[in-house]
Design a protein around this motif. Sequence first.
Motif, PDB file in Angstrom:
ATOM      1  N   GLY A 150     118.413  11.443   5.423  1.00  0.00           N
ATOM      2  CA  GLY A 150     117.664  10.244   5.073  1.00  0.00           C
ATOM      3  C   GLY A 150     118.518   8.990   5.223  1.00  0.00           C
ATOM      4  O   GLY A 150     118.026   7.870   5.180  1.00  0.00           O
ATOM      5  N   ASN A 151     119.821   9.208   5.430  1.00  0.00           N
ATOM      6  CA  ASN A 151     120.765   8.095   5.634  1.00  0.00           C
ATOM      7  C   ASN A 151     121.586   8.343   6.899  1.00  0.00           C
ATOM      8  O   ASN A 151     122.721   7.928   7.003  1.00  0.00           O
ATOM      9  CB  ASN A 151     121.685   7.972   4.411  1.00  0.00           C
ATOM     10  N   LEU A 152     120.996   9.072   7.849  1.00  0.00           N
ATOM     11  CA  LEU A 152     121.759   9.480   9.040  1.00  0.00           C
ATOM     12  C   LEU A 152     121.199   8.860  10.325  1.00  0.00           C
ATOM     13  O   LEU A 152     121.667   9.171  11.412  1.00  0.00           O
ATOM     14  CB  LEU A 152     121.739  11.019   9.157  1.00  0.00           C
ATOM     15  N   GLY A 153     120.179   8.028  10.188  1.00  0.00           N
ATOM     16  CA  GLY A 153     119.585   7.400  11.371  1.00  0.00           C
ATOM     17  C   GLY A 153     119.047   6.035  11.003  1.00  0.00           C
ATOM     18  O   GLY A 153     119.539   5.397  10.074  1.00  0.00           O
ATOM     19  N   ASP A 154     117.999   5.568  11.719  1.00  0.00           N
ATOM     20  CA  ASP A 154     117.401   4.265  11.403  1.00  0.00           C
ATOM     21  C   ASP A 154     116.408   4.371  10.258  1.00  0.00           C
ATOM     22  O   ASP A 154     116.148   3.393   9.560  1.00  0.00           O
ATOM     23  CB  ASP A 154     116.690   3.703  12.643  1.00  0.00           C
ATOM     24  N   ALA A 155     115.801   5.541  10.108  1.00  0.00           N
ATOM     25  CA  ALA A 155     114.825   5.739   9.031  1.00  0.00           C
ATOM     26  C   ALA A 155     114.774   7.210   8.679  1.00  0.00           C
ATOM     27  O   ALA A 155     114.980   8.070   9.529  1.00  0.00           O
ATOM     28  CB  ALA A 155     113.447   5.267   9.472  1.00  0.00           C
ATOM     29  N   GLY A 156     114.473   7.475   7.420  1.00  0.00           N
ATOM     30  CA  GLY A 156     114.291   8.855   6.974  1.00  0.00           C
ATOM     31  C   GLY A 156     112.913   9.016   6.361  1.00  0.00           C
ATOM     32  O   GLY A 156     112.290   8.036   5.943  1.00  0.00           O
ATOM     33  N   SER A 157     112.467  10.262   6.321  1.00  0.00           N
ATOM     34  CA  SER A 157     111.147  10.530   5.752  1.00  0.00           C
ATOM     35  C   SER A 157     111.201  11.837   4.976  1.00  0.00           C
ATOM     36  O   SER A 157     111.678  12.849   5.481  1.00  0.00           O
ATOM     37  CB  SER A 157     110.127  10.633   6.883  1.00  0.00           C
ATOM     38  N   PHE A 158     110.709  11.787   3.738  1.00  0.00           N
ATOM     39  CA  PHE A 158     110.715  12.959   2.858  1.00  0.00           C
ATOM     40  C   PHE A 158     109.290  13.303   2.452  1.00  0.00           C
ATOM     41  O   PHE A 158     108.428  12.433   2.411  1.00  0.00           O
ATOM     42  CB  PHE A 158     111.531  12.663   1.593  1.00  0.00           C
ATOM     43  N   SER A 159     109.102  14.577   2.118  1.00  0.00           N
ATOM     44  CA  SER A 159     107.843  15.024   1.525  1.00  0.00           C
ATOM     45  C   SER A 159     108.125  15.509   0.115  1.00  0.00           C
ATOM     46  O   SER A 159     109.169  16.094  -0.150  1.00  0.00           O
ATOM     47  CB  SER A 159     107.249  16.161   2.354  1.00  0.00           C
ATOM     48  N   MET A 160     107.189  15.270  -0.765  1.00  0.00           N
ATOM     49  CA  MET A 160     107.303  15.746  -2.156  1.00  0.00           C
ATOM     50  C   MET A 160     106.191  16.753  -2.444  1.00  0.00           C
ATOM     51  O   MET A 160     105.709  16.863  -3.561  1.00  0.00           O
ATOM     52  CB  MET A 160     107.193  14.561  -3.138  1.00  0.00           C
ATOM     53  N   TYR A 161     105.760  17.432  -1.396  1.00  0.00           N
ATOM     54  CA  TYR A 161     104.716  18.445  -1.544  1.00  0.00           C
ATOM     55  C   TYR A 161     105.186  19.565  -2.484  1.00  0.00           C
ATOM     56  O   TYR A 161     106.395  19.754  -2.680  1.00  0.00           O
ATOM     57  CB  TYR A 161     104.365  18.998  -0.147  1.00  0.00           C
ATOM     58  N   ALA A 162     104.235  20.317  -2.995  1.00  0.00           N
ATOM     59  CA  ALA A 162     104.511  21.315  -4.036  1.00  0.00           C
ATOM     60  C   ALA A 162     105.555  22.361  -3.645  1.00  0.00           C
ATOM     61  O   ALA A 162     106.231  22.908  -4.510  1.00  0.00           O
ATOM     62  CB  ALA A 162     103.209  21.998  -4.444  1.00  0.00           C
ATOM     63  N   THR A 163     105.701  22.647  -2.356  1.00  0.00           N
ATOM     64  CA  THR A 163     106.630  23.702  -1.926  1.00  0.00           C
ATOM     65  C   THR A 163     108.042  23.192  -1.601  1.00  0.00           C
ATOM     66  O   THR A 163     108.916  23.992  -1.282  1.00  0.00           O
ATOM     67  CB  THR A 163     106.105  24.398  -0.657  1.00  0.00           C
TER      68      THR A 163
END
Length: 368
Positions: free
Chosen positions: A170-183
């Motif tokens: 998440g801090n290794l490129g221009d942008a990061g994206s995370f999911s907070m889905y149940a799994t």
Amino acid sequence: MIPISKPIIGKEEKEAVLTVLDSGIIAAGKKVKEFEAEFAKFTGVKHAIAVSNGTCSLHTALFMNNIGKGNRVITTPFTFIATGNSVLHTGAEPVFADINEEDFNISPEAIEKELKKDIFRKIKAIMVVHLFGQACDMDKINALAKKYGLIVIEDAAQAHGAKYKDKKAGNLGDAGSFSMYATKNMTTAEGGMVTTNSDKADEIARSFINHGSEKIYFHTRIGYNYRTTDIEAAIGLEQLKKLDSFNAKRRENAEKLKTMLKAYDWIKTPGENKDNFHIYHQFTIKVKNGKRDELLKSLNDSGVGAKIFYPLSLHQQPFYKETLKRKYSLPVSEKTATEVISLPVGPSLTDADFKTIEEAFIKFAKTV
Ligand SMILES: *Cc1c(COP(=O)(O)O)cnc(C)c1O
């Protein structure tokens, strides 16, 4: 059945939700702000933007970097469909580059091969996926991005707290994206987070997730309702406090599974690359004796909720075959899809669960 993943919700999460419900502010309010600040601090980035899920998070990460119609984005075929779909949502076209045999992640050499073929310079970004909790080879990928003038977006939906060298996913490129889905390794039931160090991208993202407004009822660009709520943020704040211990437990469980499976020379257990801190979102083995499907059935019959991630690569999906003009041959990804099985590795595994898993393998091994 031992589930392949199970959300761990304690009394802290429950109390935090009740506090929000009683507060009268249940949509995005101060809890969302607090969650964003804590997640940014955890990841080591300047900005974190909380959104409704990990798919709209990817869409936002692409949009805020100006990726859209007429552009192409190189990505991995061996991932969840949302990675490819988010590129399509922007109007851009995904271009698939094959993966490494060893770690399931996109191959920098395969990326460069695609870039050399891109004579009209339509490729504007690389979207990497840190699959199963292990970061990609980011030095090589960032060097390619620099050489060819590309944006790097990380799909870190499976990599909360994973590290490459001294930096977090998440801090290794221009942008990061995370999911907070149940799994996922931490959850808010549904939810997502965009990360960036760019003030401009942050400003665009905040407007994009709120109907393209700069201030209320003044709209300067296309936008969506991709907001999240204080209810989810309250859960997220508590989950974030527990994330390091969840991940430590996953790593411990992964080592136990590796030791247990050493006995079988037809199983290849996952490795950890030297620059990586792997957080084992999945513990994914390769079955090398051609009996993957039999093993899966046998494990399931023995009460082990093993599962295949992913049975088809994206370029093999019916919708993609129909939509993409280009015909792909991606042998490593295709072969991997026929060999993988993921085993339960989550923090809630008990000694009894390990025993069940061990016995299930012993039983199956007698048949091979
Ligand atoms: C889960 C996941 C997503 C999508 O996240 P959602 O919150 O389910 O929308 C995207 N990419 C990868 C690799 C994922 O595992």
